[in-house]
Design a protein around this motif. Structure first.
Motif, short mmCIF file in Angstrom:
data_model
loop_
_atom_site.label_atom_id
_atom_site.label_comp_id
_atom_site.label_asym_id
_atom_site.label_seq_id
_atom_site.Cartn_x
_atom_site.Cartn_y
_atom_site.Cartn_z
N LEU A 1 3.58 27.82 1.86
CA LEU A 1 2.18 27.39 1.88
C LEU A 1 1.83 26.75 3.21
O LEU A 1 0.73 26.94 3.73
N VAL A 2 2.77 25.98 3.77
CA VAL A 2 2.54 25.33 5.06
C VAL A 2 2.33 26.38 6.15
O VAL A 2 1.43 26.27 6.99
N GLU A 3 3.18 27.41 6.15
CA GLU A 3 3.11 28.44 7.19
C GLU A 3 1.97 29.43 6.96
O GLU A 3 1.45 30.02 7.91
N GLY A 4 1.56 29.59 5.69
CA GLY A 4 0.57 30.60 5.38
C GLY A 4 -0.87 30.21 5.62
O GLY A 4 -1.71 31.06 5.92
N GLY B 1 15.05 11.81 11.57
CA GLY B 1 14.67 10.48 11.11
C GLY B 1 13.18 10.25 11.02
O GLY B 1 12.74 9.15 10.71
N VAL B 2 12.38 11.31 11.30
CA VAL B 2 10.92 11.17 11.28
C VAL B 2 10.33 12.19 10.31
O VAL B 2 10.62 13.39 10.41
N LEU B 3 9.52 11.72 9.37
CA LEU B 3 8.81 12.59 8.43
C LEU B 3 7.40 12.84 8.95
O LEU B 3 6.61 11.90 9.08
N ASN B 4 7.08 14.10 9.26
CA ASN B 4 5.74 14.44 9.75
C ASN B 4 4.76 14.48 8.59
O ASN B 4 5.04 15.08 7.54
N VAL B 5 3.60 13.84 8.78
CA VAL B 5 2.57 13.78 7.75
C VAL B 5 1.22 14.16 8.36
O VAL B 5 0.90 13.73 9.47
N VAL B 6 0.48 15.00 7.67
CA VAL B 6 -0.92 15.28 8.04
C VAL B 6 -1.79 14.57 7.02
O VAL B 6 -1.53 14.64 5.82
N VAL B 7 -2.83 13.88 7.48
CA VAL B 7 -3.72 13.15 6.57
C VAL B 7 -5.14 13.68 6.68
O VAL B 7 -5.47 14.37 7.64
N THR B 8 -5.96 13.38 5.70
CA THR B 8 -7.37 13.72 5.79
C THR B 8 -8.03 12.81 6.83
O THR B 8 -7.60 11.68 7.05
N GLU B 9 -9.07 13.32 7.47
CA GLU B 9 -9.75 12.56 8.52
C GLU B 9 -10.16 11.18 8.05
O GLU B 9 -9.96 10.17 8.75
N LEU B 10 -10.75 11.11 6.87
CA LEU B 10 -11.12 9.82 6.27
C LEU B 10 -10.15 9.54 5.14
O LEU B 10 -9.93 10.38 4.26
N VAL C 1 2.79 16.77 3.27
CA VAL C 1 4.12 16.87 3.90
C VAL C 1 4.76 18.19 3.45
O VAL C 1 4.33 18.79 2.46
N SER C 2 5.77 18.63 4.17
CA SER C 2 6.44 19.88 3.82
C SER C 2 7.61 19.60 2.88
O SER C 2 8.26 18.56 2.96
N GLU C 3 7.86 20.56 2.01
CA GLU C 3 8.94 20.41 1.02
C GLU C 3 10.30 20.33 1.70
O GLU C 3 11.18 19.56 1.27
N SER C 4 10.49 21.09 2.77
CA SER C 4 11.80 21.08 3.45
C SER C 4 12.12 19.72 4.03
O SER C 4 13.27 19.27 3.98
N GLU C 5 11.11 19.03 4.59
CA GLU C 5 11.36 17.70 5.14
C GLU C 5 11.59 16.68 4.04
O GLU C 5 12.40 15.76 4.20
N MET C 6 10.89 16.82 2.93
CA MET C 6 11.12 15.91 1.79
C MET C 6 12.56 16.06 1.29
O MET C 6 13.24 15.07 1.01
N ASP C 7 13.02 17.31 1.19
CA ASP C 7 14.40 17.55 0.75
C ASP C 7 15.40 17.02 1.78
O ASP C 7 16.47 16.51 1.41
N LYS D 1 0.84 -1.19 0.00
CA LYS D 1 0.00 0.00 0.00
C LYS D 1 0.87 1.24 0.00
O LYS D 1 2.06 1.19 0.33
N TYR D 2 0.30 2.34 -0.38
CA TYR D 2 1.03 3.59 -0.48
C TYR D 2 0.10 4.74 -0.10
O TYR D 2 -1.12 4.58 -0.06
N VAL D 3 0.71 5.87 0.14
CA VAL D 3 -0.03 7.07 0.53
C VAL D 3 0.18 8.13 -0.54
O VAL D 3 1.32 8.52 -0.81
N ASN D 4 -0.90 8.58 -1.15
CA ASN D 4 -0.82 9.74 -2.03
C ASN D 4 -0.62 10.96 -1.17
O ASN D 4 -1.44 11.26 -0.29
N ALA D 5 0.46 11.67 -1.38
CA ALA D 5 0.76 12.83 -0.54
C ALA D 5 1.08 14.04 -1.40
O ALA D 5 1.62 13.90 -2.50
N TYR D 6 0.76 15.21 -0.87
CA TYR D 6 1.04 16.45 -1.56
C TYR D 6 2.10 17.21 -0.79
O TYR D 6 2.02 17.32 0.43
N VAL D 7 3.08 17.69 -1.52
CA VAL D 7 4.24 18.35 -0.92
C VAL D 7 4.04 19.86 -1.02
O VAL D 7 4.04 20.42 -2.11
N TYR D 8 3.86 20.49 0.14
CA TYR D 8 3.63 21.94 0.18
C TYR D 8 4.95 22.67 0.39
O TYR D 8 5.73 22.30 1.28
#
Length: 406
Positions: free
Chosen positions: A118-121, A140-149, A218-224, A107-114
């Motif tokens: 945009l994250v702060e705004g 070593g930890v990537l923070n992710v916010v997901v939709t409720e459902l 997820v945030s672009e800075s953490e992805m980088d 399984k995988y998670v479709n994620a959008y990189v802000y």
């Protein structure tokens, strides 16, 4: 000074029931002001975070691509594709896309990189947990916010291992859930109206029939930071050009973007957005004026009633050697204590409303602007606490006061 403070406390105790009523009335006034300011700011919540970039020279783009275009020369998948091809580009604030593959699971998670701007705004309404800017960052930890459902079944606090492009394993942690139906930056562009900032945000609902199965952010800075790959999505990208760029260079950039999607000049988006904001504020103007008049009239009435109620006490203090200035000090100090009690009551009401969930799906919040507005109300109340006693007793003979209040 200490003596007059004691007199003020004595007056508060003597008229405790009346002063408590005043405190409740001021607390209600403060809550009304918080609601009004929050409502006004809600009309600006999309425009203000992007104001600086919309004031810049450039364009707002929507990148569209498909697998059939991978080998085409003008295809755009990364920010570097734009920067390398168009040297006039200064900065790109984008919403990109990535797929977070769960290690040892199919399984995988479709994620959008802000982009971090945009994250702060903009913070969407949260169901649980925290937004990306509020969550603690750990190595070593990537923070992710997901939709409720969401179709992958993740909730706040869940952790899972994801695999990067080089095969290394990284821990992804769900730090929060976006409320189902909350407005988010639009992910898909077929119905996206690029000419006005409010249209970039749309309510997202989980809908299995439509294929809306939830997503992560997820945030672009953490992805980088962890070397994870992402590509420009069909969302929006804000592309600014250097100040030295000519109109011809900007037009060349926009023509190139239109080969891989579509774009609108930033100045057009800015002017249309300002026009929308002005219409919203004009609609709210009668409400704001009404609240302002309510604040002024209420403060004057409360201070007048309070001064008249303490008139006899002021006369006694004057006969005993005090001057009207000292009497006014007693009134002001009493008002400060009353205002402090009112502030505590208002804060308690907002706290209970927040923790009970009553404010969860509303625009009501308490920030710096709300704090400044409440301070203005308190200062106005204290000013009237100085003016009204002087206006009422300043030219009055203390003997007449005592005679009239026998």
């Amino acid at each position: 000074m200490i003596t007059y403070i004691r007199f003020a406390l004595l007056e508060l105790k003597k008229n405790s029931r009346f002063n408590l009523i005043i405190a409740f009335e001021i607390a209600i006034l403060l809550v009304v002001v918080v609601v009004t300011v929050s409502s006004v700011l809600s009309q600006l919540r999309y425009y203000l975070p992007m104001k600086d970039i919309l004031d810049s020279k450039g364009c707002v783009a929507q990148i569209v691509y498909s697998s059939s275009r991978y080998d085409e020369e003008d295809a755009i998948y990364y920010e570097e594709d734009i920067k390398n091809k168009y040297p006039c580009v200064d900065n790109i604030v984008s919403m990109s896309h990535t797929t977070l593959s769960v290690a040892d699971a199919e399984k995988y998670v479709n994620a959008y990189v802000y982009d971090d701007m945009l994250v702060e705004g903009y913070k969407p309404i949260m169901k649980n947990g925290k937004w990306l800017t509020e969550a603690k960052q750990e190595d070593g930890v990537l923070n992710v916010v997901v939709t409720e459902l969401n179709d992958f079944g993740f909730k706040t606090g869940d952790e899972y291992q994801i695999q990067s492009d080089d095969g290394s394993i990284i821990t992804a942690r769900v730090v929060g859930e976006i409320l189902d139906g909350a407005a988010v930056l639009s992910r898909y562009g077929k119905d996206l109206e690029l000419t006005e900032i409010d249209s970039y945000f749309a309510a997202y609902y989980y809908d299995e029939d439509k294929g809306d199965l939830g997503f992560g952010i997820v945030s672009e800075s953490e992805m980088d930071k962890y070397g994870l790959d992402y590509t420009l999505s069909t969302g929006v990208s804000f592309i600014t050009v250097k100040d030295s760029s000519t109109d011809e260079e900007l037009q060349t950039l926009m023509d190139g973007i239109n080969n891989s999607g579509r774009c609108v000049e930033m100045s057009t988006v800015n002017s249309n957005s300002i026009r929308t904001v002005k219409k919203s504020l004009l609609f709210m103007a009668p409400i704001m004026i009404g609240v302002l008049l309510f604040v002024v009239i209420t403060n004057i009435c409360l201070s007048s009633i309070n001064a008249k109620k303490q008139l006899r006490s002021y006369g006694v203090y004057y006969i005993c050697g005090s001057r009207w200035k000292q009497c006014v000090f007693i009134s002001v100090f009493s008002s400060i204590v009353t205002a402090a009690i009112a502030a505590v009551l208002a804060a308690l009401a907002l706290f209970i409303g927040d923790k009970s969930g009553l404010l969860k799906n509303t625009v009501i919040e308490f920030g710096s602007w709300q704090l400044l507005a409440c301070l203005a109300v308190v200062v106005l109340y204290l000013i009237t606490a100085i003016i009204m006693p002087l206006a009422i007793i300043g030219r009055t003979n203390p003997r007449e006061i005592l005679k009239n209040n026998e």
